[in-house]
Every structure is written in C-alpha cells, then in structure tokens.
Design a protein around this motif. Structure first.
Motif, PDB file in Angstrom:
ATOM      1  N   ILE A 160       0.841  -1.206   0.000  1.00 15.11           N
ATOM      2  CA  ILE A 160       0.000   0.000   0.000  1.00 15.11           C
ATOM      3  C   ILE A 160       0.875   1.255   0.000  1.00 15.11           C
ATOM      4  CG2 ILE A 160      -1.794   1.306   1.221  1.00 15.11           C
ATOM      5  CD1 ILE A 160      -2.580  -1.329   2.598  1.00 15.11           C
ATOM      6  N   VAL A 161       1.839   1.275   0.903  1.00 17.09           N
ATOM      7  CA  VAL A 161       2.632   2.479   1.148  1.00 17.09           C
ATOM      8  C   VAL A 161       4.018   2.368   0.522  1.00 17.09           C
ATOM      9  CG1 VAL A 161       3.682   3.933   2.934  1.00 17.09           C
ATOM     10  CG2 VAL A 161       1.400   2.940   3.288  1.00 17.09           C
ATOM     11  N   GLU A 162       4.366   3.354  -0.280  1.00 20.79           N
ATOM     12  CA  GLU A 162       5.739   3.489  -0.787  1.00 20.79           C
ATOM     13  C   GLU A 162       6.496   4.378   0.213  1.00 20.79           C
ATOM     14  OE1 GLU A 162       5.343   4.352  -5.328  1.00 20.79           O
ATOM     15  OE2 GLU A 162       3.523   5.076  -4.317  1.00 20.79           O
ATOM     16  N   VAL A 163       7.129   3.738   1.182  1.00 19.85           N
ATOM     17  CA  VAL A 163       7.747   4.491   2.281  1.00 19.85           C
ATOM     18  C   VAL A 163       8.747   5.514   1.751  1.00 19.85           C
ATOM     19  CG1 VAL A 163       9.220   4.322   4.324  1.00 19.85           C
ATOM     20  CG2 VAL A 163       7.364   2.679   3.982  1.00 19.85           C
ATOM     21  N   GLU A 164       9.492   5.142   0.736  1.00 22.61           N
ATOM     22  CA  GLU A 164      10.507   6.044   0.192  1.00 22.61           C
ATOM     23  C   GLU A 164       9.898   7.281  -0.449  1.00 22.61           C
ATOM     24  OE1 GLU A 164       9.310   3.246  -3.086  1.00 22.61           O
ATOM     25  OE2 GLU A 164       9.741   3.097  -0.939  1.00 22.61           O
ATOM     26  N   ILE A 215       7.159   8.914   0.841  1.00 23.06           N
ATOM     27  CA  ILE A 215       6.420   9.752   1.791  1.00 23.06           C
ATOM     28  C   ILE A 215       6.995  11.168   1.738  1.00 23.06           C
ATOM     29  CG2 ILE A 215       5.918  10.186   4.232  1.00 23.06           C
ATOM     30  CD1 ILE A 215       5.944   7.170   4.662  1.00 23.06           C
ATOM     31  N   GLY A 216       6.147  12.132   1.560  1.00 24.75           N
ATOM     32  CA  GLY A 216       6.593  13.522   1.448  1.00 24.75           C
ATOM     33  C   GLY A 216       7.116  13.882   0.075  1.00 24.75           C
ATOM     34  N   GLU A 217       6.973  12.981  -0.887  1.00 22.03           N
ATOM     35  CA  GLU A 217       7.446  13.212  -2.248  1.00 22.03           C
ATOM     36  C   GLU A 217       6.308  12.957  -3.231  1.00 22.03           C
ATOM     37  OE1 GLU A 217      10.425  14.337  -2.781  1.00 22.03           O
ATOM     38  OE2 GLU A 217      11.252  14.031  -0.770  1.00 22.03           O
ATOM     39  N   PRO A 218       6.409  13.514  -4.428  1.00 20.03           N
ATOM     40  CA  PRO A 218       5.399  13.190  -5.442  1.00 20.03           C
ATOM     41  C   PRO A 218       5.467  11.709  -5.795  1.00 20.03           C
ATOM     42  CG  PRO A 218       6.673  15.135  -6.069  1.00 20.03           C
ATOM     43  CD  PRO A 218       7.380  14.520  -4.904  1.00 20.03           C
ATOM     44  N   THR A 219       4.352  11.127  -6.142  1.00 20.17           N
ATOM     45  CA  THR A 219       4.326   9.736  -6.577  1.00 20.17           C
ATOM     46  C   THR A 219       3.736   9.665  -7.976  1.00 20.17           C
ATOM     47  OG1 THR A 219       3.496   7.521  -6.089  1.00 20.17           O
ATOM     48  CG2 THR A 219       2.080   9.365  -5.464  1.00 20.17           C
ATOM     49  N   LYS A 220       4.278   8.765  -8.794  1.00 21.81           N
ATOM     50  CA  LYS A 220       3.786   8.614 -10.164  1.00 21.81           C
ATOM     51  C   LYS A 220       2.605   7.656 -10.229  1.00 21.81           C
ATOM     52  CE  LYS A 220       8.234   9.641 -12.360  1.00 21.81           C
ATOM     53  NZ  LYS A 220       9.304   9.133 -13.258  1.00 21.81           N
ATOM     54  N   GLN A 221       2.424   6.875  -9.182  1.00 23.35           N
ATOM     55  CA  GLN A 221       1.318   5.912  -9.171  1.00 23.35           C
ATOM     56  C   GLN A 221      -0.001   6.621  -8.894  1.00 23.35           C
ATOM     57  OE1 GLN A 221       0.807   3.257  -5.810  1.00 23.35           O
ATOM     58  NE2 GLN A 221       0.446   1.525  -7.192  1.00 23.35           N
ATOM     59  N   THR A 222      -0.958   6.479  -9.777  1.00 23.91           N
ATOM     60  CA  THR A 222      -2.266   7.074  -9.547  1.00 23.91           C
ATOM     61  C   THR A 222      -3.088   6.155  -8.640  1.00 23.91           C
ATOM     62  OG1 THR A 222      -3.336   6.013 -11.436  1.00 23.91           O
ATOM     63  CG2 THR A 222      -2.194   8.117 -11.838  1.00 23.91           C
ATOM     64  N   PHE A 223      -4.107   6.716  -8.040  1.00 26.48           N
ATOM     65  CA  PHE A 223      -4.974   5.908  -7.184  1.00 26.48           C
ATOM     66  C   PHE A 223      -5.696   4.859  -8.023  1.00 26.48           C
ATOM     67  CE2 PHE A 223      -8.693   5.273  -4.321  1.00 26.48           C
ATOM     68  CZ  PHE A 223      -7.974   4.887  -3.187  1.00 26.48           C
ATOM     69  N   ASP A 224      -6.021   5.205  -9.244  1.00 28.88           N
ATOM     70  CA  ASP A 224      -6.663   4.258 -10.159  1.00 28.88           C
ATOM     71  C   ASP A 224      -5.746   3.068 -10.420  1.00 28.88           C
ATOM     72  OD1 ASP A 224      -8.873   3.722 -12.260  1.00 28.88           O
ATOM     73  OD2 ASP A 224      -7.022   3.604 -13.430  1.00 28.88           O
ATOM     74  N   PHE A 246      -3.331   1.985  -8.541  1.00 32.18           N
ATOM     75  CA  PHE A 246      -3.198   1.221  -7.305  1.00 32.18           C
ATOM     76  C   PHE A 246      -4.374   0.274  -7.121  1.00 32.18           C
ATOM     77  CE2 PHE A 246      -4.542   1.159  -2.771  1.00 32.18           C
ATOM     78  CZ  PHE A 246      -3.577   0.273  -2.305  1.00 32.18           C
ATOM     79  N   LEU A 247      -5.588   0.781  -7.281  1.00 31.35           N
ATOM     80  CA  LEU A 247      -6.767  -0.053  -7.068  1.00 31.35           C
ATOM     81  C   LEU A 247      -6.889  -1.150  -8.111  1.00 31.35           C
ATOM     82  CD1 LEU A 247      -9.515   2.540  -6.039  1.00 31.35           C
ATOM     83  CD2 LEU A 247      -8.281   0.952  -4.569  1.00 31.35           C
ATOM     84  N   ARG A 248      -6.564  -0.850  -9.369  1.00 32.91           N
ATOM     85  CA  ARG A 248      -6.716  -1.833 -10.441  1.00 32.91           C
ATOM     86  C   ARG A 248      -5.684  -2.953 -10.334  1.00 32.91           C
ATOM     87  NH1 ARG A 248     -10.241  -0.238 -14.419  1.00 32.91           N
ATOM     88  NH2 ARG A 248     -10.905   1.947 -14.363  1.00 32.91           N
ATOM     89  N   ASN A 249      -4.529  -2.655  -9.746  1.00 30.96           N
ATOM     90  CA  ASN A 249      -3.453  -3.653  -9.660  1.00 30.96           C
ATOM     91  C   ASN A 249      -3.429  -4.374  -8.317  1.00 30.96           C
ATOM     92  OD1 ASN A 249      -2.642  -2.884 -12.219  1.00 30.96           O
ATOM     93  ND2 ASN A 249      -1.184  -1.368 -11.460  1.00 30.96           N
ATOM     94  N   THR A 250      -4.450  -4.159  -7.510  1.00 35.06           N
ATOM     95  CA  THR A 250      -4.438  -4.666  -6.144  1.00 35.06           C
ATOM     96  C   THR A 250      -5.644  -5.566  -5.902  1.00 35.06           C
ATOM     97  OG1 THR A 250      -3.361  -2.617  -5.428  1.00 35.06           O
ATOM     98  CG2 THR A 250      -4.317  -4.000  -3.720  1.00 35.06           C
TER      99      THR A 250
END
Length: 300
Positions: A9-13, A15-24, A26-30
């Motif tokens: 769920i969490v990309e610890v590295e 945290i506090g940085e932009p992420t390229k993974q969209t919520f869509d 994440f949900l579709r691949n999980t």
C-alpha cells in the motif's frame, strides 16, 4: 483482521514526495480483501489527521522536521488498526498569498516585507515598524485582539498551502491509505478545509484564533461528539495540532467521558523548531486538567 501487506500500500521512500502511481492504478493492480464495514462497529473511533499536507512535510514550503517519520508511523498505525478505526477525518489548511500571516501583507518604512518567522506586535504597528498594506484598521484590530485574548502572537509564515498548489494537497501516501480505508470500510472520507479567511489565522480545526466573523465549525464539533474515542495526529504539534486539541476540549469540556477518550499520538506529530518546550507544557496541561491521553502508537 486486515492482513493486506503494508508495503503493497505504502511506498515508504515516497512519503513527502510526489508519486507517479495514480490511485486508479493502485486499485486496479491490487487484490484487496473484504473487511468489516464501519457501520457495524460497536465502538465508534475517529482518527483526526491534522494538516497531513505536502507543504508541512520536511522539504515543504513550511516543512516540519520529522514529519516524514511521523507520517510513516501514522500509516503503520492505520494499517495495524484498520478495522478498529471507524472513520478518518482530515483537515486541509488552505490559503491565498494575500493573507495576514504572509509576507506580502506587511511592509516596513522602506517598503521591505518581513522575513518568515517575524513576530509582529500591536506596538510594532503603532510605532510604524510594520504597516499593513491591506485593511489597515482591521489588521491593527486583529493583532490587538490576539494580545488581549492571550492568543499566539502574529507570526509571519512562508507562503504555504496555497490554493491549487501541490503543497496544499494531502500527502500522497496518507491520501492512498485514507481513501483505501474509506472504500473498504464503506464511508466517505471526511475533510475539513480551514484557513481561508484573509484576516485571521486558523491553526485549529474548529475556529480561527480571532475573527469578527462567525466562523466556528459547530458541524465539526457535533461530528466529533458522535464518537466513543477520538485519536489525533498530524502537523505541526506546536500550532495546528495543539490548537485543534484545545478547541475540541473547549467545546466538549462538559462531557468528561469524551474528554478522557481523546488520544494524542505523540510519535505522529512534530513541532516547528523553537516551540517544543511551550508545546509540551500545553499538552501536559490538557492531560492534567482534562484527562486528554498522550500516548505512543505502540500504547494504543
């Protein structure tokens, strides 16, 4: 029991940085498990996350040292107590540049703007050390009222949480966990926007430090009263967290049961440097006088 792996769920590295993974994505691949619905909880527990936003992360415009580690611990806490937390409520500090606590509002006799962390007193305005560029009389009255009511002095902050900017957004990994919790537990994530009035500061989630307008969020107070337990974390401990707790206590002080079931996660918040000692004293006073619980995440 929520058994889905934390690291998926969490990309610890990030945290506090932009992420390229969209919520869509994440949900579709999980392949997410089913969990108990929030409406079925016998004990209603609210997690109140104060200003977990990009601009308050370590490298943000108004970065709080230690915020990244605070968020990681908070996310671990949510994951570990996924089915014990009934709802999450998140406050979102939101401003425009022209607000009384930003540099552009003030100037000295040479037209220079104050540096961030400058304290402006009523005496400073009377002496001409600092003059407001906007709403002169109301600005003077505001600073005077802060001092009369023993509120925090007017502090000039760096431009932060500007409406529409990256900095105003909820931190990306917290966003993912919070919305995942709301989806699986089947409720709408509760958000509270604060701080939009140009002529006041609003550290706490309930009301401004002082305002001539009626801006008290009685709806938030009534929402909080619906819970058996309230857990509070976020940034910064020295300002938005402590003032939120003080305001909540003030509005529910006649309900001793609820007062003694307010829990502040002390390892999920950090202070702005220079305010640590004063903040610790304020929290200890809340604990002594009202029974507010100060705990580590491991003690929940």
């Amino acid at each position: 029991m929520f058994t889905y792996p934390f690291e998926q769920i969490v990309e610890v590295e990030n945290i506090g940085e932009p992420t390229k993974q969209t919520f869509d994505q994440f949900l579709r691949n999980t392949n997410l498990p089913s969990v108990k619905k929030a409406k079925d909880d016998e004990e209603k527990v609210l997690l109140l996350a104060i200003d977990v936003q990009n601009d308050f992360m370590d490298a943000g415009a108004l970065g709080v040292p230690g915020a990244k580690q605070d968020v990681e611990r908070l996310l671990q806490f949510i994951h570990h107590n996924f089915e014990q937390i009934t709802h999450i409520m998140a406050s979102i500090d939101t401003h425009k540049p022209q607000q009384i606590f930003h540099p552009c509002w003030w100037e000295d006799s040479s037209g220079n703007e104050p540096e961030p962390l400058t304290i402006i007193t009523y005496e400073d305005i009377q002496s001409g050390k600092w003059s407001p560029r906007f709403h002169h009389e109301k600005s003077m009255a505001y600073v005077r009222k802060l001092e009369e009511q023993s509120k925090k002095q007017l502090c000039i902050w760096p431009y932060h949480c500007i409406q529409g900017s990256y900095g105003v957004s909820l931190e990306s990994q917290f966003t993912k966990m919070a919305y995942l919790h709301s989806l699986l537990r089947d409720y709408e994530l509760k958000t509270v926007v604060k701080g939009e009035d140009p002529l006041s500061e609003m550290y706490g989630i309930i009301q401004p430090e002082y305002s001539e307008k009626e801006l008290v969020r009685y709806d938030v107070v009534e929402e909080i009263k619906q819970y058996d337990k309230v857990i509070i974390a976020g940034e910064a401990a020295s300002h938005c967290v402590i003032e939120s707790v003080i305001q909540i206590v003030e509005h529910v002080k006649d309900d001793r049961r609820l007062l003694e079931n307010i829990y502040v996660l002390t390892d999920c918040m950090s202070s702005i440097p220079g305010f640590e000692e004063e903040t610790e004293k304020e929290f200890q006073t809340l604990h002594r006088d009202y029974g507010v619980q100060l705990i580590l995440t491991s003690e929940w």
